[in-house]
Motif scaffolding. Sequence first.
Motif, PDB file in Angstrom:
ATOM      1  N   LEU A   1       2.295   1.693  -3.625  1.00 25.50           N
ATOM      2  CA  LEU A   1       1.489   2.113  -4.710  1.00 25.50           C
ATOM      3  C   LEU A   1       0.793   3.558  -4.247  1.00 25.50           C
ATOM      4  N   LEU A   2       0.734   3.836  -3.198  1.00 27.75           N
ATOM      5  CA  LEU A   2       0.189   5.252  -2.797  1.00 27.75           C
ATOM      6  C   LEU A   2       1.140   6.261  -2.883  1.00 27.75           C
TER       7      LEU A   2
ATOM      8  N   ASP B   1      -3.310   5.744 -10.572  1.00 24.87           N
ATOM      9  CA  ASP B   1      -4.360   4.967 -10.650  1.00 24.87           C
ATOM     10  C   ASP B   1      -4.265   3.847 -11.622  1.00 24.87           C
TER      11      ASP B   1
ATOM     12  N   ARG C   1      -3.805  -0.069  -7.025  1.00 27.49           N
ATOM     13  CA  ARG C   1      -4.098   1.234  -6.690  1.00 27.49           C
ATOM     14  C   ARG C   1      -5.376   1.708  -7.411  1.00 27.49           C
TER      15      ARG C   1
ATOM     16  N   VAL D   1      -5.779   1.606  -2.068  1.00 31.85           N
ATOM     17  CA  VAL D   1      -5.270   0.380  -2.637  1.00 31.85           C
ATOM     18  C   VAL D   1      -6.212  -0.882  -2.295  1.00 31.85           C
TER      19      VAL D   1
ATOM     20  N   GLU E   1       0.840  -1.062  -0.044  1.00 35.08           N
ATOM     21  CA  GLU E   1      -0.064   0.080  -0.122  1.00 35.08           C
ATOM     22  C   GLU E   1       0.944   1.307  -0.102  1.00 35.08           C
TER      23      GLU E   1
END
Length: 273
Positions: free
Chosen positions: A36-37, A42, A62, A67, A33
Motif C-alpha cells: 500500500l505504501l 490515500d 492507507r 497504513v 504495508e
Amino acid sequence: MLIQKRTTEKDQSDKQHRECRWYHGSLTRHAAEALLLSNGMDGSYLLRNSNEKSGLYSLSVRAKESVKHFHVEYTGYSFKFGFNEFLSLKEFVNHFANQPLIGSETGTLIVLKHPYPCQVEEPSIYESVRVHTAMQTGKTESDLVPTAPSLGTKEGYLTKQGGLVKTWKTRWFTLHRNELKYFKDQMTPEPIRTLDLTECSAVQFDYTQEKVNCFCLVFPYRTFYLCAKTGVEADEWIKILRWKMSQIKKQLGQDGGTMRSQSFFFKQPLSGK
C-alpha cells in the motif's frame, strides 16, 4: 450437525472472498504495508487473514503516509466491524466509501477509495535488489528480511550528469512509489530534486557517454543521464524503473486518466542541478 454448520459458514465465507478482488488471503501485515505504501494511494485498501483467530480478518487501509489495520469479523452470515454489521463485503465497502472509518491520531479521516486488487504484478527483481543490498552492507539476506525495503523501492549512489554544466557528480538516489529523488549524499535530509515518474517516457541504457554502465531517463523537459558502479546495478535500476512506469500506465488506464502529474518541474524553475 455442528460440523456441517461450520463447514457451510466457511464455504459461504470463502465464496464471498473469492468474489472479492481485493482479498489477499494470508498476506502478512508487513507485506500489506509495503504494497500500500509503495504502490497505493490515500484511501487504497485490502482485506487479508488475521493471525489471531479463524473468522477474523484485517482490513488494511492507507491513510496519507501510513497504513492502518482494522479487525473485521465474519459471523457466518454477516461481517462485523465495531458496532456495525453488514451482510456482504460490497455493502461494507459502500458504507465506508461515503463516511470515514475512523480518524487517525493526526485527525486524518480514513475513507475507502481504491481497492488494491490481489492480482497485482510485483517487481520480479525485488529479491535480487534485497540480496544486492545485503552484499553492499555486509549483512546476510536473512538479516535484512525483517526490515526489508518496501516492495518496488530502491536506493543507492549513482553518478549524475549536470543539466547546464555537463560535469558528473555522485548523488544518493531513492525510488519510492512514483518518485525518484536525489540528494547530495545519504545523510542529507532534503532532496536536491524530485522526479515524477508519471512524466517519464522512457528508461534505457545509454552508450553516448564516455562513462560505462550509463542509462537515461527521458522527460519532456530534459533527459537525465545516470551511471552506476556496475552493469548489474544499472540493469537493476532500469528494470525496477521500467516496472514502475508500467504500473503507472496501468493505474492511469484504470482511473480513466484522473491521476495527474505533479512533477517537480512545475513546482520549481529548472536549474542545472
